[in-house]
Design a protein around this motif. Structure first.
Motif, PDB file in Angstrom:
ATOM      1  N   UNK A  78       0.856  -1.186   0.000  1.00 30.00           N
ATOM      2  CA  UNK A  78       0.000   0.000   0.000  1.00 30.00           C
ATOM      3  C   UNK A  78       0.890   1.233   0.000  1.00 30.00           C
ATOM      4  N   UNK A  79       1.116   1.858  -1.166  1.00 35.08           N
ATOM      5  CA  UNK A  79       1.879   3.107  -1.208  1.00 35.08           C
ATOM      6  C   UNK A  79       1.002   4.251  -0.699  1.00 35.08           C
ATOM      7  N   UNK A  80       1.609   5.195  -0.018  1.00 32.42           N
ATOM      8  CA  UNK A  80       0.837   6.240   0.652  1.00 32.42           C
ATOM      9  C   UNK A  80       0.928   7.591  -0.049  1.00 32.42           C
ATOM     10  N   UNK A  81       2.133   8.111  -0.260  1.00 31.42           N
ATOM     11  CA  UNK A  81       2.260   9.434  -0.882  1.00 31.42           C
ATOM     12  C   UNK A  81       2.175   9.329  -2.402  1.00 31.42           C
ATOM     13  N   UNK A 234      -4.054  24.338   4.047  1.00 29.29           N
ATOM     14  CA  UNK A 234      -3.042  23.287   3.962  1.00 29.29           C
ATOM     15  C   UNK A 234      -3.645  21.994   4.451  1.00 29.29           C
ATOM     16  N   UNK A 235      -2.925  21.258   5.280  1.00 33.94           N
ATOM     17  CA  UNK A 235      -3.454  20.018   5.836  1.00 33.94           C
ATOM     18  C   UNK A 235      -4.330  20.355   7.035  1.00 33.94           C
ATOM     19  N   UNK A 236      -5.365  19.574   7.255  1.00 36.28           N
ATOM     20  CA  UNK A 236      -6.252  19.831   8.383  1.00 36.28           C
ATOM     21  C   UNK A 236      -5.587  19.360   9.673  1.00 36.28           C
ATOM     22  N   UNK A 286      -5.620   8.282  -3.240  1.00 42.02           N
ATOM     23  CA  UNK A 286      -4.800   7.531  -2.286  1.00 42.02           C
ATOM     24  C   UNK A 286      -5.317   7.851  -0.889  1.00 42.02           C
ATOM     25  N   UNK A 287      -4.742   7.206   0.132  1.00 41.04           N
ATOM     26  CA  UNK A 287      -5.151   7.513   1.497  1.00 41.04           C
ATOM     27  C   UNK A 287      -4.748   8.935   1.865  1.00 41.04           C
ATOM     28  N   UNK A 288      -5.551   9.573   2.678  1.00 40.65           N
ATOM     29  CA  UNK A 288      -5.456  10.989   3.000  1.00 40.65           C
ATOM     30  C   UNK A 288      -4.982  11.189   4.440  1.00 40.65           C
ATOM     31  N   UNK A 289      -4.554  12.423   4.749  1.00 39.29           N
ATOM     32  CA  UNK A 289      -3.956  12.702   6.041  1.00 39.29           C
ATOM     33  C   UNK A 289      -4.871  12.487   7.229  1.00 39.29           C
ATOM     34  N   UNK A 290      -6.170  12.751   7.078  1.00 35.28           N
ATOM     35  CA  UNK A 290      -7.107  12.655   8.199  1.00 35.28           C
ATOM     36  C   UNK A 290      -7.802  11.298   8.252  1.00 35.28           C
ATOM     37  N   UNK A 291      -7.176  10.278   7.698  1.00 37.61           N
ATOM     38  CA  UNK A 291      -7.776   8.940   7.637  1.00 37.61           C
ATOM     39  C   UNK A 291      -8.223   8.439   9.005  1.00 37.61           C
ATOM     40  N   UNK A 292      -7.473   8.762  10.058  1.00 33.50           N
ATOM     41  CA  UNK A 292      -7.819   8.253  11.388  1.00 33.50           C
ATOM     42  C   UNK A 292      -9.208   8.700  11.814  1.00 33.50           C
ATOM     43  N   UNK A 293      -9.636   9.899  11.402  1.00 36.82           N
ATOM     44  CA  UNK A 293     -10.973  10.372  11.757  1.00 36.82           C
ATOM     45  C   UNK A 293     -12.045   9.459  11.172  1.00 36.82           C
ATOM     46  N   UNK A 294     -11.891   9.057   9.923  1.00 33.41           N
ATOM     47  CA  UNK A 294     -12.866   8.159   9.302  1.00 33.41           C
ATOM     48  C   UNK A 294     -12.939   6.835  10.058  1.00 33.41           C
ATOM     49  N   UNK A 295     -11.765   6.302  10.422  1.00 32.54           N
ATOM     50  CA  UNK A 295     -11.719   5.034  11.151  1.00 32.54           C
ATOM     51  C   UNK A 295     -12.392   5.179  12.516  1.00 32.54           C
ATOM     52  N   UNK A 296     -12.065   6.273  13.235  1.00 30.52           N
ATOM     53  CA  UNK A 296     -12.660   6.510  14.551  1.00 30.52           C
ATOM     54  C   UNK A 296     -14.170   6.706  14.462  1.00 30.52           C
ATOM     55  N   UNK A 297     -14.636   7.197  13.319  1.00 29.82           N
ATOM     56  CA  UNK A 297     -16.069   7.458  13.137  1.00 29.82           C
ATOM     57  C   UNK A 297     -16.838   6.226  12.689  1.00 29.82           C
ATOM     58  N   UNK A 298     -16.104   5.160  12.324  1.00 28.22           N
ATOM     59  CA  UNK A 298     -16.783   3.917  11.979  1.00 28.22           C
ATOM     60  C   UNK A 298     -16.605   3.433  10.557  1.00 28.22           C
ATOM     61  N   UNK A 299     -15.811   4.142   9.751  1.00 25.49           N
ATOM     62  CA  UNK A 299     -15.565   3.700   8.374  1.00 25.49           C
ATOM     63  C   UNK A 299     -14.090   3.327   8.254  1.00 25.49           C
ATOM     64  N   UNK A 300     -13.800   2.044   8.370  1.00 25.86           N
ATOM     65  CA  UNK A 300     -12.420   1.555   8.361  1.00 25.86           C
ATOM     66  C   UNK A 300     -12.009   1.269   6.916  1.00 25.86           C
ATOM     67  N   UNK A 326     -11.370  15.053  15.317  1.00 26.21           N
ATOM     68  CA  UNK A 326     -10.004  14.524  15.389  1.00 26.21           C
ATOM     69  C   UNK A 326      -9.019  15.687  15.379  1.00 26.21           C
ATOM     70  N   UNK A 327      -8.039  15.622  16.271  1.00 27.95           N
ATOM     71  CA  UNK A 327      -7.057  16.699  16.402  1.00 27.95           C
ATOM     72  C   UNK A 327      -5.656  16.131  16.236  1.00 27.95           C
ATOM     73  N   UNK A 328      -4.940  16.657  15.237  1.00 25.27           N
ATOM     74  CA  UNK A 328      -3.529  16.313  15.077  1.00 25.27           C
ATOM     75  C   UNK A 328      -2.762  17.223  16.022  1.00 25.27           C
ATOM     76  N   UNK A 329      -2.216  16.670  17.069  1.00 30.48           N
ATOM     77  CA  UNK A 329      -1.719  17.435  18.197  1.00 30.48           C
ATOM     78  C   UNK A 329      -0.651  18.453  17.810  1.00 30.48           C
TER      79      UNK A 329
END
Length: 396
Positions: A78-81, A234-236, A286-300, A326-329
């Motif tokens: 799975x390539x990301x960038x 820019x990035x969220x 491709x996969x996006x920077x805020x992917x973790x939010x989707x997973x946390x919300x129920x769409x894996x 979702x907050x990127x610290x």
């Protein structure tokens, strides 16, 4: 379970993929250009391998990746960038019998061509910003700068320009007047063209995220950007799950299926704060920077992609918890730092943007709906690695 390689271990989306698949029992391996990447430091990563830079040296990157794939007996990569996706898709013959759950390279390039995308999108009832296309530096020199409507966004037609031996990554810049536009155009070399001089849409960014496999929509999600880094766009760094605009989703899917799309995609819009109209900005296949939010919300999405590409026909997931944030610290800290340090003009923020004091107060707000993106106490090392790197970067 399958053996999976996730590239670009320093990307937050890589970490989200690693955590998702690792929890499901996949054997996950990472690679990156640094010895200590955030994804590679996760407890869900079996190995972390140093590889060449896919942007500056794609040939060496593919050699390293092929060696790693053979060593770990990889079933899936799975390539990301974008540079990694292009390098992998352009060298599938050197990665035999390994599944890469993406479209072919030519289709990926077409979807990444912003100029062509924005030309076609109105056919599907999608709003696009007013823009002037500059196909070469000669067009820039002959442009009447006083005929441009300001402020303007200068957007390269592609995020990655040049051939495999001479690639460069390009970024969006802003110009408030003719003098600034002239100065910014001088900085672009010929590889950056075509350039788009685009009407600046002021308003929140809304993303629509989909997974399509064999013509079936298997996953949908939407989010709204609250804060970004840099502040002007820019990035969220803070975002929230957003109720799906079903009309916009339908139009977005029709646009994707024009190219027979297969895999994940992010369709990015800006909603005009005055009219409420959503304007298409770009599509990332491709996969996006805020992917973790989707997973946390129920769409894996990583799970759905692996299951679909393996022929397991997962049940579509089209509903999710819209109350999740979702907050990127460290990204949010960087947003605050820039906002406090620089003036509005230096940051190119639009009129009506939160003041420095308001930005500080917003930063200090917290609610129970917000989940931290990197900091997970069950998997702490990625946050520690990123923290060390943030302090190293801020010191330079």
């Amino acid at each position: 379970m399958q053996s999976v390689i996730v590239t670009d271990g320093d990307q937050r989306s890589s970490l989200a993929v690693v955590r998702s698949l690792g929890k499901l029992g996949y054997t996950v391996h990472t690679c990156s250009t640094s010895r200590h990447s955030i994804a590679g430091s996760s407890k869900y990563a079996q190995t972390s391998t140093l590889v060449a830079d896919s942007l500056n040296n794609p040939e060496a990157f593919i050699k390293d990746l092929a060696k790693l794939a053979q060593m770990v007996k990889a079933d899936v990569i799975i390539p990301i960038t974008e540079p990694s996706v292009m390098a992998v898709l352009g060298n599938l013959d050197r990665l035999p019998e390994i599944k890469v759950p993406f479209v072919d390279l030519e289709t990926f390039k077409k979807i990444s061509d912003k100029a062509e995308l924005l030309r076609i999108a109105p056919e599907y009832g999608i709003y696009t910003p007013e823009q002037i296309s500059l196909n070469s530096s000669e067009d820039s020199k002959s442009l009447d700068l006083n005929c441009v409507k300001y402020p303007v966004v200068i957007k390269p037609g592609r995020s990655i320009a040049g051939n495999s031996e001479n690639r460069t990554k390009l970024s969006v810049v802003h110009a408030a007047n003719a003098n600034e536009l002239d100065e910014e155009l001088e900085k672009f070399d010929e590889r950056a063209y075509p350039l788009l001089l685009q009407q600046r849409i002021v308003g929140p960014g809304v993303g629509i995220f989909v997974l399509i496999w064999d013509g079936e929509v298997l996953g949908t999600f939407s989010h709204r950007r609250i804060r970004e880094h840099p502040p002007a766009g820019g990035v969220s760094v803070l975002r929230e799950a957003h109720p799906m605009d079903n009309d916009l989703l339908e139009k977005s899917i029709k646009l994707l299926t024009r190219w027979g799309w297969q895999g994940v995609a992010m369709i990015e819009y800006k909603v005009d704060e005055n009219t409420g109209k959503p304007y298409l900005m770009e599509i990332n296949g491709r996969f996006w920077g805020s992917l973790q939010l989707a997973i946390d919300s129920g769409v894996d999405f990583p799970r759905l992609l692996l299951e679909a590409s393996s022929g397991n026909h997962p049940k579509p997931v089209t509903s999710y918890d819209v109350n999740t944030k979702s907050r990127w610290e460290w990204g949010d800290v960087s947003h605050l730092y820039m906002r406090l340090r620089y003036s509005d003009s230096e940051l190119s923020v639009p009129k009506g943007f939160p003041s420095k004091l308001k930005t500080l107060l917003n930063f200090l707000k917290w609610d129970s709906k917000t989940r931290l993106e990197i900091l997970r106490f069950s998997d702490l090392r990625p946050f520690l690695v990123e923290s060390v790197r943030w302090f190293q970067d801020i010191g330079h």
